[in-house]
Design a protein around this motif. Structure first.
Motif, mmCIF file in Angstrom:
data_model
loop_
_atom_site.group_PDB
_atom_site.id
_atom_site.type_symbol
_atom_site.label_atom_id
_atom_site.label_comp_id
_atom_site.label_asym_id
_atom_site.label_seq_id
_atom_site.Cartn_x
_atom_site.Cartn_y
_atom_site.Cartn_z
ATOM 1 N N HIS A 259 31.723 39.890 37.108
ATOM 2 C CA HIS A 259 30.662 40.327 36.269
ATOM 3 C C HIS A 259 30.540 39.288 35.178
ATOM 4 C CE1 HIS A 259 27.634 42.049 33.788
ATOM 5 N NE2 HIS A 259 27.321 43.052 34.647
ATOM 6 N N PRO A 260 29.077 38.871 34.924
ATOM 7 C CA PRO A 260 29.032 37.899 33.986
ATOM 8 C C PRO A 260 29.759 38.404 32.493
ATOM 9 C CG PRO A 260 26.905 38.116 34.917
ATOM 10 C CD PRO A 260 27.946 39.203 35.418
ATOM 11 N N ARG A 261 30.118 39.708 32.111
ATOM 12 C CA ARG A 261 30.847 39.780 31.068
ATOM 13 C C ARG A 261 32.244 39.191 31.153
ATOM 14 N NH1 ARG A 261 27.919 44.835 31.843
ATOM 15 N NH2 ARG A 261 29.582 45.542 32.984
ATOM 16 N N ASP A 262 32.747 39.372 32.266
ATOM 17 C CA ASP A 262 34.069 38.773 32.440
ATOM 18 C C ASP A 262 34.371 37.573 32.058
ATOM 19 O OD1 ASP A 262 34.765 41.356 33.503
ATOM 20 O OD2 ASP A 262 34.377 40.366 35.555
ATOM 21 N N LEU A 263 33.250 36.345 31.890
ATOM 22 C CA LEU A 263 33.266 35.097 31.655
ATOM 23 C C LEU A 263 33.513 35.058 30.083
ATOM 24 C CD1 LEU A 263 30.163 33.608 33.344
ATOM 25 C CD2 LEU A 263 32.354 33.304 34.068
ATOM 26 N N TYR B 54 21.757 37.617 31.778
ATOM 27 C CA TYR B 54 22.973 37.433 30.841
ATOM 28 C C TYR B 54 22.752 35.925 30.392
ATOM 29 C CZ TYR B 54 25.109 41.748 31.606
ATOM 30 O OH TYR B 54 25.310 43.137 31.581
ATOM 31 N N ALA B 55 22.853 35.815 28.904
ATOM 32 C CA ALA B 55 23.047 34.333 28.623
ATOM 33 C C ALA B 55 24.195 34.448 27.614
ATOM 34 C CB ALA B 55 21.581 34.070 27.735
ATOM 35 N N PHE B 56 25.038 33.258 27.853
ATOM 36 C CA PHE B 56 26.295 33.447 26.865
ATOM 37 C C PHE B 56 26.801 31.874 26.537
ATOM 38 C CE2 PHE B 56 26.802 34.808 31.271
ATOM 39 C CZ PHE B 56 27.290 33.623 31.888
ATOM 40 N N ASP B 57 27.436 31.675 25.732
ATOM 41 C CA ASP B 57 27.976 30.419 25.159
ATOM 42 C C ASP B 57 29.393 30.361 25.299
ATOM 43 O OD1 ASP B 57 28.086 27.776 24.264
ATOM 44 O OD2 ASP B 57 27.253 28.363 22.165
ATOM 45 N N LEU B 58 29.928 29.856 26.375
ATOM 46 C CA LEU B 58 31.274 29.867 26.451
ATOM 47 C C LEU B 58 32.144 28.574 25.890
ATOM 48 C CD1 LEU B 58 31.752 30.500 30.406
ATOM 49 C CD2 LEU B 58 31.856 32.383 28.361
#
Length: 306
Positions: free
Chosen positions: A180-184, A213-217
């Protein structure tokens, strides 16, 4: 003095960088070329070129004159072509700017077809992710993705592209396959891409149906060129977002794997943009129509059922 001949000679010297090379390209004796440039400078009462033993450079006046001369000669070619050929056979040179991935994967492979259809059009293709100033750089049109920020440009929508997430099997073996995107957000790294225009790094975003989902890894490497970006993906430095058409051959060989295959990035709209004063050019019109036609059938633009 034949001013048109002198202008053509001057333009060719600027582009070739030396009088010798320009004379060869124009198939004229070097002394004749030199005399034309001298006559032009005398007529304009200004120095256009700085001459050294190895190279020729333009003066500030020469740079300004070059840009206007190129545009004028291009318009003259267009006028001549319209009088001697049908609109189905336009003639002249087009200056086009396009991003690296789109140029390598879509445009250049298709150009033989365009040349067969319009053999008298020459294309100067600027390939870079750097945003170009169409007016200042005398560019006829550009193919761009995303919002067109300059209200002074005409933009024609020609399609949209989807990006998907990918990584090397070695990277997945080290960090695990997210479900899931949360796992990133649990120890994963991204390949960073920062805008050549603003320097801002692009955040990841994925969609599935109505979920977004938007996230900044965190990242090890960020680049501002799409070719370098894809090379970084293949090196295993992190998870990347890429055109499906680019990663498809590597999926087949196992060099890359899909990450979150049920998700994709929000589509990016593609536009052909050009300045308003370019819209009457028949060669530009047929090129824009051809690009729209090509992208409409391209596997890059067509939504993949992946």
């Amino acid at each position: 003095m034949d001013q048109i001949a002198a202008m053509r000679a001057f333009v060719r010297v600027v582009e070739a960088g030396t009088f010798t090379r320009a004379a060869d390209l124009l198939e004229m004796p070097k002394p004749t070329l030199t005399k034309l440039i001298q006559q032009l400078e005398s007529h304009l009462r200004t120095k256009l070129l700085n001459r050294t033993t190895r190279r020729v450079g333009v003066t500030p006046d020469g740079a300004a004159y070059y840009e206007r001369a190129v545009a004028l000669l291009s318009d003259l070619e267009e006028l001549d072509g319209s009088m001697t050929r049908s609109q189905a056979s336009p003639v002249g040179r087009l200056r086009v700017d396009v991003g690296t991935s789109l140029a390598l994967d879509v445009l250049i492979p298709a150009l033989p077809e365009f040349h067969e259809r319009y053999p008298d059009i020459q294309i100067d293709l600027g390939v870079s992710d750097r945003p170009a100033d169409l007016v200042a750089e005398n560019i006829d049109c550009a193919i761009r993705g995303g919002e067109v920020l300059d209200p002074g440009l005409i933009a024609r929508r020609v399609g949209e592209v989807d990006f998907v997430l990918c990584a090397t099997p070695e990277y997945i073996a080290r960090h695990g396959m997210p479900e899931h995107p949360r796992d990133l957000e649990n120890g994963h790294l991204a390949i960073g891409y920062f805008s050549p225009r603003t320097g801002r790094r692009m955040a990841f975003d994925v969609v599935r149906g109505k979920e977004t989902y938007a996230f900044d890894l965190p990242y090890v490497l960020a680049v501002n060129d799409s070719t370098a970006y894809f090379a970084a993906c293949l090196s295993g430095l992190g998870i990347g977002q890429s055109l499906y058409s680019l990663i498809e051959p590597h999926l087949e060989t196992g060099r890359l794997v899909r990450v979150l295959p049920g998700w994709r990035s929000a589509p990016v709209v593609l536009y052909v943009v050009y300045a308003p004063n370019r819209h009457l050019s028949s060669r530009l019109r047929v090129f824009v129509d051809w690009v729209a036609e090509r992208l409409a059938t391209s596997r890059v633009v067509r939504r993949e059922s992946v």
